[in-house]
Each structure stands twice: as structure tokens, then as C-alpha cells.
Design a protein around this motif. Sequence first.
Motif, PDB file in Angstrom:
ATOM      1  N   CYS A 166      79.867 100.192  29.385  1.00 19.40           N
ATOM      2  CA  CYS A 166      80.011  99.348  28.325  1.00 19.40           C
ATOM      3  C   CYS A 166      81.007 100.028  27.136  1.00 19.40           C
ATOM      4  O   CYS A 166      80.288 100.882  26.483  1.00 19.40           O
ATOM      5  CB  CYS A 166      78.952  98.724  27.581  1.00 19.40           C
ATOM      6  N   PRO A 167      82.199  99.442  26.766  1.00 15.89           N
ATOM      7  CA  PRO A 167      83.005  99.694  25.634  1.00 15.89           C
ATOM      8  C   PRO A 167      82.204  99.557  24.251  1.00 15.89           C
ATOM      9  O   PRO A 167      82.571 100.290  23.389  1.00 15.89           O
ATOM     10  CB  PRO A 167      84.264  98.997  25.539  1.00 15.89           C
ATOM     11  N   HIS A 186      70.436  97.524  20.059  1.00 18.02           N
ATOM     12  CA  HIS A 186      71.108  96.865  21.150  1.00 18.02           C
ATOM     13  C   HIS A 186      72.471  96.305  20.800  1.00 18.02           C
ATOM     14  O   HIS A 186      72.679  95.838  19.604  1.00 18.02           O
ATOM     15  CB  HIS A 186      70.392  95.581  21.483  1.00 18.02           C
ATOM     16  N   HIS A 187      73.401  96.792  21.657  1.00 16.52           N
ATOM     17  CA  HIS A 187      74.681  96.554  21.589  1.00 16.52           C
ATOM     18  C   HIS A 187      75.426  95.372  22.271  1.00 16.52           C
ATOM     19  O   HIS A 187      75.239  95.244  23.232  1.00 16.52           O
ATOM     20  CB  HIS A 187      75.644  98.006  21.767  1.00 16.52           C
ATOM     21  N   LEU A 188      76.154  94.511  21.718  1.00 13.34           N
ATOM     22  CA  LEU A 188      76.692  93.586  22.433  1.00 13.34           C
ATOM     23  C   LEU A 188      78.382  93.437  22.089  1.00 13.34           C
ATOM     24  O   LEU A 188      78.909  93.929  21.052  1.00 13.34           O
ATOM     25  CB  LEU A 188      76.285  91.999  21.512  1.00 13.34           C
ATOM     26  N   ALA A 228      70.558 102.740  28.453  1.00 10.74           N
ATOM     27  CA  ALA A 228      71.013 101.967  29.456  1.00 10.74           C
ATOM     28  C   ALA A 228      72.345 101.664  28.701  1.00 10.74           C
ATOM     29  O   ALA A 228      73.023 102.213  27.667  1.00 10.74           O
ATOM     30  CB  ALA A 228      70.377 100.537  29.310  1.00 10.74           C
ATOM     31  N   ASN A 229      73.239 100.845  29.449  1.00  9.20           N
ATOM     32  CA  ASN A 229      74.600 100.600  28.999  1.00  9.20           C
ATOM     33  C   ASN A 229      74.671 100.088  27.653  1.00  9.20           C
ATOM     34  O   ASN A 229      75.764 100.353  27.004  1.00  9.20           O
ATOM     35  CB  ASN A 229      75.326  99.794  30.066  1.00  9.20           C
ATOM     36  N   ARG A 230      73.823  99.191  27.182  1.00  6.02           N
ATOM     37  CA  ARG A 230      73.989  98.706  25.921  1.00  6.02           C
ATOM     38  C   ARG A 230      72.705  98.822  24.923  1.00  6.02           C
ATOM     39  O   ARG A 230      72.526  98.133  23.818  1.00  6.02           O
ATOM     40  CB  ARG A 230      74.238  97.039  26.232  1.00  6.02           C
ATOM     41  N   THR A 231      71.900  99.864  25.285  1.00  5.73           N
ATOM     42  CA  THR A 231      70.742 100.043  24.617  1.00  5.73           C
ATOM     43  C   THR A 231      70.618 101.422  23.862  1.00  5.73           C
ATOM     44  O   THR A 231      70.794 102.404  24.855  1.00  5.73           O
ATOM     45  CB  THR A 231      69.445  99.621  25.403  1.00  5.73           C
ATOM     46  N   GLY A 232      70.242 101.537  22.831  1.00  2.39           N
ATOM     47  CA  GLY A 232      69.931 103.098  22.481  1.00  2.39           C
ATOM     48  C   GLY A 232      68.404 103.417  21.661  1.00  2.39           C
ATOM     49  O   GLY A 232      67.901 102.001  21.076  1.00  2.39           O
ATOM     50  N   VAL A 233      67.930 104.343  21.779  1.00  2.00           N
ATOM     51  CA  VAL A 233      66.752 104.596  20.964  1.00  2.00           C
ATOM     52  C   VAL A 233      67.087 105.900  20.105  1.00  2.00           C
ATOM     53  O   VAL A 233      67.770 106.565  20.375  1.00  2.00           O
ATOM     54  CB  VAL A 233      65.516 104.719  21.718  1.00  2.00           C
ATOM     55  N   GLN A 256      85.758  93.689  19.484  1.00  2.35           N
ATOM     56  CA  GLN A 256      84.701  93.455  18.674  1.00  2.35           C
ATOM     57  C   GLN A 256      83.487  93.481  19.168  1.00  2.35           C
ATOM     58  O   GLN A 256      83.112  92.992  20.099  1.00  2.35           O
ATOM     59  CB  GLN A 256      85.138  91.876  17.989  1.00  2.35           C
ATOM     60  N   TYR A 257      82.641  94.398  18.397  1.00  2.21           N
ATOM     61  CA  TYR A 257      81.245  94.643  18.853  1.00  2.21           C
ATOM     62  C   TYR A 257      80.248  94.314  17.857  1.00  2.21           C
ATOM     63  O   TYR A 257      80.430  94.409  16.559  1.00  2.21           O
ATOM     64  CB  TYR A 257      80.910  96.028  19.235  1.00  2.21           C
TER      65      TYR A 257
END
Length: 322
Positions: free
Chosen positions: A313-314, A105-107, A77-82, A115-116
Motif C-alpha cells: 500500500c503506497p 490506520h492509513h487510507l 499490516a498493509n495499512r495498519t501500524g502500532v 493523497q492519504y
Amino acid sequence: MRKIIKYILVLLAFQSYSQELNLPVFSQYLADNDFVVSPTFAGIGDNFRVRANGLMQWVGIKDAPQNQALYADIRIANRTGVGFSMYNDKNGNTRQQGFKISYAHHLILDYKTKQYLSLGISYNMNSFKIDIENFETTYDIPFIDPSIRDNRKTTNINFDVGALYRFRTFFMSFNANNLLQKDTENFTGFEPQSLLNLQLYTGYVIKSENYSQFEPSVFYQLFASDQRSSTDINLKYRKFNRDNDYFWVGGSYRFLNDQIMKPLSIGPMIGIKKSIIYFSYAYQITLNELTNYNSGTHSVTIGFDLLQALSDCPCTVGNNER
């Protein structure tokens, strides 16, 4: 000769503890595969990344450690990785196999300053076994202990957690691996139950206008059971072409933190990415009396970058992307 045997025993002890119920960390993470270090890197990048690694340590010494591993991660997803990893490890008469399933999960902390924050967790299952079929008698030990009647084996589950902070092209990740204690029911002696392994990985990508990058980085790991620790100091250089293919060269310097001026190992690395295909080779040599008895440690990584698709999502853009 006794001094050589002492060095072998010390290094094997350090290597055994560091490998047991862990994916062994040498220089695989420098093969453009930060996911080796932390689940927080799962899904960062614009593709499905696969890396297969084969490592042979201390070539020339009988029953030296060998390791094969497979790593894969993808954004779902735009902000999720497995991600998924599995390994097979041989060290003398010990055998280990295991796998990890990871989620990240990326924020976005601040959009303007890039900044992430990424949070990750891994579920691990590992099998550790001592084989007895290769046990041999010696002059000092003329017979096999009759109490050793079968192979000793144990299977454990565990968890890793991590956090990754990125500010432009700077990154810093902190990980706590093996949060649960190990089952030692089938073993006797000084077998540690706690295998908590703390890791800090940080670096900075310096980009230039001629399609090249420099990336200094540091990897630190601490074994909480006895406070042993080591540090890697690394440097990489990448050169891109107009098709976004690249080659890279680098080096790594590892030392035990109570012996900073006495490097444990040092070695060069090279790699290339052409279209979806990736290849790298790393060489390490142990800098002590064992140098005369082996030709070093060799590591080969082969990989593929598939299903390229940019995220909206950057926070999932990789630091080393041109």
C-alpha cells in the motif's frame, strides 16, 4: 538577580506545565521520528523503527530538567501500524514516568494524486510524583512544613487522538493530547485539571535529482487550559548515497506566540544513518538572561531501523524515502 530568578520561574512554570503528563516535545521529532509528535505516523515506512533519546536541559543550572525516552513503531499490516513509547522525566523535585500504546490506520484518498489520510489513537498511563527527601531549609523558610509528611503521587490514564493528511510530499497532522481531566486529589493550590494539548505539525519534502532533500516544517502547540502556545520553525537538509544511507543537518527556532520577535530557543542539529544504525545530536540555547548561567540544552538520539519490508500500500511510504 531578581530578574534572573523571575526568568527561571517563568521558564520552569512553562516547562512544568508542558511536561506534566506529556512526553516533553523539544526537537526529538526532527530526529527522523515523527511518531514522537503523533500516533498517526505509526507504521509509515518500510521497517521497525526504534529511537532512544536522552535530553539534558539548561546544563549548569542546579536541578534542571532531564528526560530519557524510548520510541518504537512498526507496520503490522498493509495499512495498519502500532507504536510504543515510554519516558522518565526529572524536573527539580518532581518525577514523572509514563508510557503510550498507539494505533494508526492509513487510507488512500486518491491513488493518482497520492493523497492519504491516517487516523491514530494512543492510550497513556502517567505517574507524577513530588519527592520531599531533598527539601532543604533556607534563611527565609527555616523549617519544613509539618503538613508535608510523605511524597505526593498520582497516576493518571489518558488518551490522544490525531489525523494526518498527506499529498505527495506535503504532510499536515493535527493532534489532541490528554482528552481526559487529570486527578488532582493529592495536590492543593492552583493545579490545573485540564491538560488538553493541541498540536499542529506540517511540512514539505523537496526532493532533488542529486540524492538530496530539503524539508521545511512548522510545529505548533497550544495548551487549552490557559491558552499558552509556542511555535517551532525548522529546516533540514538530507544527502543520500547510492546505498540509501544519508546524513542530515538542520536548525530549529522556537518562540512563544505572544513574543514572536523574542525567540525562546534556537539551535543546530546533525544526524547520520548508516545501514540500520541511526545517530543524531541537537543543541538548543535559551536566548535571554539565562544564557549566561547555562551551556544550553543537549539532546542525543540513537536508533535502529530493523526488519525492512515494503508494503503493498503506497499509503505507508514515508515522505522522506528516496
